[in-house]
Enzyme design. Sequence first.
Site, PDB file in Angstrom:
ATOM      1  N   LYS A 137      -1.534  -7.076  -6.365  1.00 25.05           N
ATOM      2  CA  LYS A 137      -0.583  -8.050  -5.825  1.00 25.05           C
ATOM      3  C   LYS A 137      -0.579  -9.357  -6.596  1.00 25.05           C
ATOM      4  CE  LYS A 137      -2.352  -7.369  -1.984  1.00 25.05           C
ATOM      5  NZ  LYS A 137      -2.843  -6.084  -2.366  1.00 25.05           N
TER       6      LYS A 137
ATOM      7  N   GLU B 105      -7.799   5.281   2.047  1.00 28.38           N
ATOM      8  CA  GLU B 105      -8.727   4.267   2.563  1.00 28.38           C
ATOM      9  C   GLU B 105      -8.389   3.848   3.997  1.00 28.38           C
ATOM     10  OE1 GLU B 105      -8.206   0.104   1.810  1.00 28.38           O
ATOM     11  OE2 GLU B 105      -6.801   0.499   0.179  1.00 28.38           O
TER      12      GLU B 105
HETATM   13  N1  PSU Z   1      -4.262  -4.336  -1.062  1.00 31.16           N
HETATM   14  C1  PSU Z   1      -3.368  -4.083  -0.077  1.00 31.16           C
HETATM   15  N2  PSU Z   1      -3.790  -3.872   1.177  1.00 31.16           N
HETATM   16  C2  PSU Z   1      -5.116  -3.866   1.469  1.00 31.16           C
HETATM   17  C3  PSU Z   1      -6.064  -4.094   0.414  1.00 31.16           C
HETATM   18  C4  PSU Z   1      -5.582  -4.332  -0.827  1.00 31.16           C
HETATM   19  O1  PSU Z   1      -2.173  -4.070  -0.316  1.00 31.16           O
HETATM   20  O2  PSU Z   1      -5.458  -3.671   2.627  1.00 31.16           O
HETATM   21  C5  PSU Z   1      -7.527  -4.002   0.688  1.00 31.16           C
HETATM   22  C6  PSU Z   1      -8.128  -2.813  -0.064  1.00 31.16           C
HETATM   23  O3  PSU Z   1      -8.978  -2.125   0.806  1.00 31.16           O
HETATM   24  C7  PSU Z   1      -8.922  -3.473  -1.186  1.00 31.16           C
HETATM   25  C8  PSU Z   1      -9.347  -4.735  -0.517  1.00 31.16           C
HETATM   26  O4  PSU Z   1      -9.989  -2.697  -1.632  1.00 31.16           O
HETATM   27  O5  PSU Z   1      -8.206  -5.142   0.221  1.00 31.16           O
HETATM   28  C9  PSU Z   1      -9.770  -5.786  -1.503  1.00 31.16           C
HETATM   29  O6  PSU Z   1     -10.461  -6.782  -0.828  1.00 31.16           O
HETATM   30  P1  PSU Z   1     -11.297  -7.866  -1.633  1.00 31.16           P
HETATM   31  O7  PSU Z   1     -10.279  -8.657  -2.386  1.00 31.16           O
HETATM   32  O8  PSU Z   1     -12.022  -8.663  -0.585  1.00 31.16           O
HETATM   33  O9  PSU Z   1     -12.223  -7.105  -2.539  1.00 31.16           O
END
Ligand code: PSU
Length: 301
Positions: A156, A22
């Site tokens: 996390k 990603e």
């Molecule tokens: N977890 C990480 N680093 C990140 C993300 C998640 O350790 O950069 C990013 C991923 O791209 C994930 C997004 O899909 O955060 C989730 O965002 P949201 O909670 O807004 O859906």
Amino acid sequence: MLKINPEVLSAIKENRPVVALESTIISHGMPYPKNVQTALEVERVIREHGAVPATIGIIDGDAIVGMTPEEIEQFGKRKGIIKVSRRDLPVVYAKKLWAATTVAATMIIANQAGIKLFVTGGIGGVHRGAQETMDISADLQELAKTNVTVVCAGAKAILDLPLTLEYLETMGVPVLGYKTEELPAFYTAHSGLKVDYKLEDAKEAALAMFEKEKNNLQGGILICNPIPEEYSMDKKVIDEAIEKALKMMNEQGIKGKETTPFLLKTIVELTGGDSLESNIKLVLNNAAVGSEIIKEYCKLK
Ligand code: PSU
Ligand code: MN
């Protein structure tokens, strides 16, 4: 429009192992220049393990499958690259924007390109306080419907892990532990929660992917690979940083898609960069494991 890098395209056509990656982790997950160094290092690890990396992002409205190192550099330092999930894609394509893809958006594009496995750090999940905010990452819905296996280090502890597991169960997503029975908690290997099943090795993981496809079961598989003990953070230190970051987030009124980038950045600051080092190590470890799994999968086809 999908623009698939020729090396990636021939690997897909010839049933050779390809690993999708990603770009939100580059543009919004880590600071420059460590984000770029990490993204390139992850690609190197995947190649070392005999697979082809395909970093995914959107440039001028084209979905790129297999960015060049120069493009990765751009995603690392260019300002104004937006973070996109499923709901953003139509407009990002229409307006011909640059966009970093989250787990959800990367899964969609990987699937369209014919890539079966995707490696990242951590997935989005049910946020703490979601009972009121309804902040549940679209990543979870995507895992329910898109046929891509995602290798991560769990979700996390900034999230509500028990609720994230409940949600995934409801959506029918297999949550599998790579050589573990416990759901890893990203910065540490332990959450105290159980995964659905333990996978003994890469071959067993590949077999689960194969059986899902053979039996026409739609949706993804989540493979949770714990951070190696030597890179794991001290639980007390990380929990304190998370609590503090969550408090700052509420005080500053950070909401919606800004939540995850804000928390990641603040936790890096609060831990004096230690959480970033752990984050980098766990992604590299996931890249190695993901490559082994997709290699086994290709042998089954
Ligand atoms: N977890 C990480 N680093 C990140 C993300 C998640 O350790 O950069 C990013 C991923 O791209 C994930 C997004 O899909 O955060 C989730 O965002 P949201 O909670 O807004 O859906
Ligand atoms: Mn959200």
